[in-house]
Design a protein around this motif. Structure first.
Motif, PDB file in Angstrom:
ATOM      1  N   ALA A  34      39.621  53.211  39.514  1.00 11.97           N
ATOM      2  CA  ALA A  34      39.790  54.463  39.292  1.00 11.97           C
ATOM      3  C   ALA A  34      39.566  54.770  37.802  1.00 11.97           C
ATOM      4  CB  ALA A  34      41.367  54.581  39.258  1.00 11.97           C
ATOM      5  N   ASP A  35      39.528  53.685  36.954  1.00  8.55           N
ATOM      6  CA  ASP A  35      38.928  54.239  35.458  1.00  8.55           C
ATOM      7  C   ASP A  35      37.435  54.232  35.789  1.00  8.55           C
ATOM      8  OD1 ASP A  35      41.496  53.578  34.467  1.00  8.55           O
ATOM      9  OD2 ASP A  35      41.137  51.693  33.780  1.00  8.55           O
ATOM     10  N   THR A  36      36.799  53.498  36.436  1.00  8.37           N
ATOM     11  CA  THR A  36      35.323  53.722  36.750  1.00  8.37           C
ATOM     12  C   THR A  36      35.150  55.068  37.098  1.00  8.37           C
ATOM     13  OG1 THR A  36      34.985  51.367  37.033  1.00  8.37           O
ATOM     14  CG2 THR A  36      33.310  52.953  37.559  1.00  8.37           C
ATOM     15  N   LEU A  37      35.763  55.405  38.099  1.00  9.49           N
ATOM     16  CA  LEU A  37      35.432  56.887  38.702  1.00  9.49           C
ATOM     17  C   LEU A  37      35.827  58.053  37.833  1.00  9.49           C
ATOM     18  CD1 LEU A  37      37.137  56.285  42.353  1.00  9.49           C
ATOM     19  CD2 LEU A  37      34.659  56.425  41.839  1.00  9.49           C
ATOM     20  N   ALA A  38      36.529  57.940  36.793  1.00 10.37           N
ATOM     21  CA  ALA A  38      36.864  58.912  35.898  1.00 10.37           C
ATOM     22  C   ALA A  38      35.927  59.264  35.115  1.00 10.37           C
ATOM     23  CB  ALA A  38      38.098  58.501  34.973  1.00 10.37           C
ATOM     24  N   ALA A  39      34.890  58.345  34.964  1.00 12.11           N
ATOM     25  CA  ALA A  39      33.535  58.509  34.258  1.00 12.11           C
ATOM     26  C   ALA A  39      32.655  59.722  34.898  1.00 12.11           C
ATOM     27  CB  ALA A  39      32.729  57.309  33.849  1.00 12.11           C
ATOM     28  N   CYS A  40      32.818  59.943  36.136  1.00 11.38           N
ATOM     29  CA  CYS A  40      32.033  60.767  36.788  1.00 11.38           C
ATOM     30  C   CYS A  40      32.585  62.277  36.885  1.00 11.38           C
ATOM     31  CB  CYS A  40      31.949  60.379  38.330  1.00 11.38           C
ATOM     32  SG  CYS A  40      31.456  58.740  38.339  1.00 11.38           S
ATOM     33  N   GLY A  41      31.870  63.218  36.425  1.00 12.11           N
ATOM     34  CA  GLY A  41      32.410  64.296  36.224  1.00 12.11           C
ATOM     35  C   GLY A  41      31.716  65.235  37.432  1.00 12.11           C
ATOM     36  N   LEU A 110      28.117  62.290  44.605  1.00 10.98           N
ATOM     37  CA  LEU A 110      28.534  60.582  43.985  1.00 10.98           C
ATOM     38  C   LEU A 110      28.076  59.665  45.144  1.00 10.98           C
ATOM     39  CD1 LEU A 110      29.908  58.375  42.522  1.00 10.98           C
ATOM     40  CD2 LEU A 110      32.068  59.201  43.343  1.00 10.98           C
ATOM     41  N   VAL A 111      27.422  58.723  44.703  1.00 15.58           N
ATOM     42  CA  VAL A 111      27.075  57.315  45.817  1.00 15.58           C
ATOM     43  C   VAL A 111      28.042  56.291  45.207  1.00 15.58           C
ATOM     44  CG1 VAL A 111      25.532  56.006  47.010  1.00 15.58           C
ATOM     45  CG2 VAL A 111      25.092  58.229  46.388  1.00 15.58           C
ATOM     46  N   PHE A 112      28.858  55.835  45.936  1.00 15.82           N
ATOM     47  CA  PHE A 112      29.914  54.840  45.443  1.00 15.82           C
ATOM     48  C   PHE A 112      29.442  53.511  46.321  1.00 15.82           C
ATOM     49  CE2 PHE A 112      33.881  52.462  46.411  1.00 15.82           C
ATOM     50  CZ  PHE A 112      34.295  52.262  45.217  1.00 15.82           C
ATOM     51  N   SER A 113      29.609  52.536  45.542  1.00 15.18           N
ATOM     52  CA  SER A 113      29.315  50.980  46.362  1.00 15.18           C
ATOM     53  C   SER A 113      30.194  50.090  45.561  1.00 15.18           C
ATOM     54  CB  SER A 113      27.825  50.762  46.252  1.00 15.18           C
ATOM     55  OG  SER A 113      27.503  50.412  44.978  1.00 15.18           O
ATOM     56  N   TYR A 114      31.044  49.666  46.488  1.00 12.93           N
ATOM     57  CA  TYR A 114      31.659  48.287  45.980  1.00 12.93           C
ATOM     58  C   TYR A 114      31.496  47.018  46.582  1.00 12.93           C
ATOM     59  CZ  TYR A 114      35.955  45.750  44.689  1.00 12.93           C
ATOM     60  OH  TYR A 114      37.145  44.906  44.396  1.00 12.93           O
ATOM     61  N   HIS A 115      30.861  46.093  45.695  1.00 17.32           N
ATOM     62  CA  HIS A 115      30.604  44.803  46.136  1.00 17.32           C
ATOM     63  C   HIS A 115      29.734  44.872  47.558  1.00 17.32           C
ATOM     64  CE1 HIS A 115      32.712  42.034  43.301  1.00 17.32           C
ATOM     65  NE2 HIS A 115      33.460  43.464  43.133  1.00 17.32           N
ATOM     66  N   VAL A 116      28.444  45.363  47.135  1.00 18.32           N
ATOM     67  CA  VAL A 116      27.577  45.917  48.462  1.00 18.32           C
ATOM     68  C   VAL A 116      26.153  45.429  48.115  1.00 18.32           C
ATOM     69  CG1 VAL A 116      26.351  47.705  49.638  1.00 18.32           C
ATOM     70  CG2 VAL A 116      28.760  47.869  49.297  1.00 18.32           C
ATOM     71  N   ILE A 117      25.786  45.611  46.769  1.00 19.62           N
ATOM     72  CA  ILE A 117      24.480  45.488  46.199  1.00 19.62           C
ATOM     73  C   ILE A 117      24.161  43.878  46.241  1.00 19.62           C
ATOM     74  CG2 ILE A 117      23.043  45.422  44.183  1.00 19.62           C
ATOM     75  CD1 ILE A 117      23.927  48.220  43.524  1.00 19.62           C
ATOM     76  N   GLU A 118      24.992  42.899  46.199  1.00 21.32           N
ATOM     77  CA  GLU A 118      24.826  41.554  45.915  1.00 21.32           C
ATOM     78  C   GLU A 118      24.631  41.159  47.601  1.00 21.32           C
ATOM     79  OE1 GLU A 118      29.404  41.621  45.848  1.00 21.32           O
ATOM     80  OE2 GLU A 118      27.702  42.740  45.292  1.00 21.32           O
ATOM     81  N   HIS A 119      24.894  41.895  48.681  1.00 22.21           N
ATOM     82  CA  HIS A 119      24.875  41.582  49.946  1.00 22.21           C
ATOM     83  C   HIS A 119      23.463  42.090  50.808  1.00 22.21           C
ATOM     84  CE1 HIS A 119      29.127  40.055  50.720  1.00 22.21           C
ATOM     85  NE2 HIS A 119      29.367  40.873  49.717  1.00 22.21           N
ATOM     86  N   VAL A 120      23.010  43.051  50.178  1.00 19.99           N
ATOM     87  CA  VAL A 120      21.711  43.649  50.825  1.00 19.99           C
ATOM     88  C   VAL A 120      20.533  42.845  50.958  1.00 19.99           C
ATOM     89  CG1 VAL A 120      22.866  45.986  50.388  1.00 19.99           C
ATOM     90  CG2 VAL A 120      20.924  45.062  48.802  1.00 19.99           C
ATOM     91  N   ILE A 121      19.721  43.219  51.953  1.00 23.95           N
ATOM     92  CA  ILE A 121      18.642  42.422  52.277  1.00 23.95           C
ATOM     93  C   ILE A 121      17.674  42.607  51.154  1.00 23.95           C
ATOM     94  CG2 ILE A 121      16.623  41.871  53.711  1.00 23.95           C
ATOM     95  CD1 ILE A 121      18.341  42.522  56.023  1.00 23.95           C
ATOM     96  N   TYR A 139      25.890  61.265  40.445  1.00 23.18           N
ATOM     97  CA  TYR A 139      26.251  59.793  40.028  1.00 23.18           C
ATOM     98  C   TYR A 139      26.074  58.997  41.304  1.00 23.18           C
ATOM     99  CZ  TYR A 139      28.456  62.238  36.112  1.00 23.18           C
ATOM    100  OH  TYR A 139      28.516  62.971  34.813  1.00 23.18           O
ATOM    101  N   VAL A 140      25.860  57.608  40.719  1.00 18.73           N
ATOM    102  CA  VAL A 140      26.004  56.274  41.473  1.00 18.73           C
ATOM    103  C   VAL A 140      26.798  55.468  40.909  1.00 18.73           C
ATOM    104  CG1 VAL A 140      24.819  54.483  42.586  1.00 18.73           C
ATOM    105  CG2 VAL A 140      23.532  56.617  42.107  1.00 18.73           C
ATOM    106  N   VAL A 141      27.888  54.929  41.351  1.00 12.39           N
ATOM    107  CA  VAL A 141      28.684  53.851  40.942  1.00 12.39           C
ATOM    108  C   VAL A 141      28.573  52.471  41.602  1.00 12.39           C
ATOM    109  CG1 VAL A 141      31.033  53.098  40.925  1.00 12.39           C
ATOM    110  CG2 VAL A 141      30.808  55.332  40.321  1.00 12.39           C
ATOM    111  N   ALA A 142      28.271  51.426  40.926  1.00 13.30           N
ATOM    112  CA  ALA A 142      27.667  50.154  41.524  1.00 13.30           C
ATOM    113  C   ALA A 142      28.762  49.284  40.994  1.00 13.30           C
ATOM    114  CB  ALA A 142      26.404  49.740  41.079  1.00 13.30           C
ATOM    115  N   ILE A 143      29.570  48.715  41.722  1.00 12.42           N
ATOM    116  CA  ILE A 143      30.334  47.485  41.439  1.00 12.42           C
ATOM    117  C   ILE A 143      29.987  46.456  42.134  1.00 12.42           C
ATOM    118  CG2 ILE A 143      32.809  46.973  41.370  1.00 12.42           C
ATOM    119  CD1 ILE A 143      33.493  49.900  41.519  1.00 12.42           C
TER     120      ILE A 143
END
Length: 328
Positions: A34-41, A110-121, A139-143
């Motif tokens: 939630a705190d991370t998403l709050a940075a996206c206007g 907004l493109v949101f990704s939660y623990h995805v980038i470590e998995h992609v080919i 915005y793009v959120v990468a977690i």
């Protein structure tokens, strides 16, 4: 997975999503997101893409942060998409090949990704696709997990021989990482990957060492794998790993006992056919007066205090919550 091909990749995640994989997150983690998403206007009724949505575990948080949002979840696992459609009827869910989302260019605020980038080919392909979807000014959120220096995981890895190993894609990962994790990136590496695709770092938050203690002690088998004295670089390193294993095992046992529903433990202690399970359940019940507050301390109180105090500090980060803005 010892090799990468699309069919086996999809099957790997279909099998995982048959169970409870990535289906629930605690209040502390929800607060971080939630705190991370709050940075996206974002504008009213924004278009949001949950990239690698799984079963839609973060759809509720996205709706809460952005009421009226039009949310599309995309996921490589057909099974996950089927379950997401049942569990979140107000959102749209699409299966895709993991390479290019079946959505138009510049269609998301907004493109949101939660623990995805470590998995992609293919890291470059995925980051490029996320950037393609974002509108100029969007915005793009990468977690994802973090490889920054000073984390509990990196401090332990410094004691281990062969701590970094190549994944199925040949990228470095820590020796104990989940089989589906194909890379572990620093925040600088992740920011550079997005910068190459026209996205500038607009916000950064980090879950650090106390959060790592919570992560490590909550996931079965992680303590034993990470603090393995047989992998010590030197006899002294092996001794430190052995001591850490004892300490973290004790914390993990308290966390486990504190998290178990007492009704379930009573039923197991009274009638489970396994003597070991009966003994463990009885021990959990006996330890509950101490274990419950200890579990809250490790899983909630200390990580929340750390987040409030030092979430902007990149050193020692175990997980990174980065916000990028696409250049107009």
């Amino acid at each position: 997975m010892s090799s990468i091909d699309l069919d086996s990749f999809e099957a790997f995640y279909d099998e995982r999503y048959e169970g409870d994989y990535m289906s629930g997150h605690g209040d502390v983690e929800a607060g971080r997101v939630a705190d991370t998403l709050a940075a996206c206007g974002l504008p009213p009724r924004p278009a949001i893409v949950d990239y690698g949505c799984g079963r839609g575990a973060w759809i509720g948080a996205l709706r809460q942060a952005f009421p009226g949002a039009r949310i599309t979840g995309i996921e490589i696992s057909e099974r996950a998409v089927e379950r997401a459609r049942l569990e979140h009827p107000g959102a749209e869910f699409l299966a895709f090949d993991g390479a290019r989302a079946p959505l138009p260019d510049e269609s998301a605020d907004l493109v949101f990704s939660y623990h995805v980038i470590e998995h992609v080919i293919d890291l470059s392909e995925t980051v490029g696709d996320m950037a393609r979807l974002a509108r100029p000014g969007g915005y793009v959120v990468a977690i994802m997990p973090c490889a920054n220096a000073g984390s509990v995981e990196n401090l332990a890895a410094r004691l281990v021989a062969g701590a970094l190993e190549p994944s199925s894609t040949g990228e470095p990962r820590l020796f104990y990482d989940d089989p589906g994790h194909l890379r572990r990136l620093t925040s600088a590496q992740l920011a550079a990957a997005f910068a190459e695709n026209g996205c500038e770092l607009a916000g950064e938050l980090y879950a650090r060492r106390l959060a790592a203690v919570g992560y490590i002690t909550a996931i079965p088998g992680t303590v034993r794998a990470l603090f393995d004295p047989s992998r010590g670089r030197t006899p002294a390193a092996a001794g430190v790993l052995a001591a850490a294993r004892v300490a973290f095992t004790g914390i993990a046992a308290l966390v486990w006992a504190g998290l178990q529903p007492p009704e379930r433990m009573r039923a197991i202690a009274a009638g489970d056919p396994s003597p070991a399970r009966r003994a463990a359940a009885a021990a959990a019940l006996a330890a509950r007066p101490v274990a419950r507050p200890a579990s809250r301390l490790v899983q909630e109180t200390l990580p929340r205090w750390e987040w409030q105090r030092s979430a902007h500090v990149a050193h020692g980060a175990s997980a990174q919550f980065l916000v990028f803005r696409k250049r107009a």
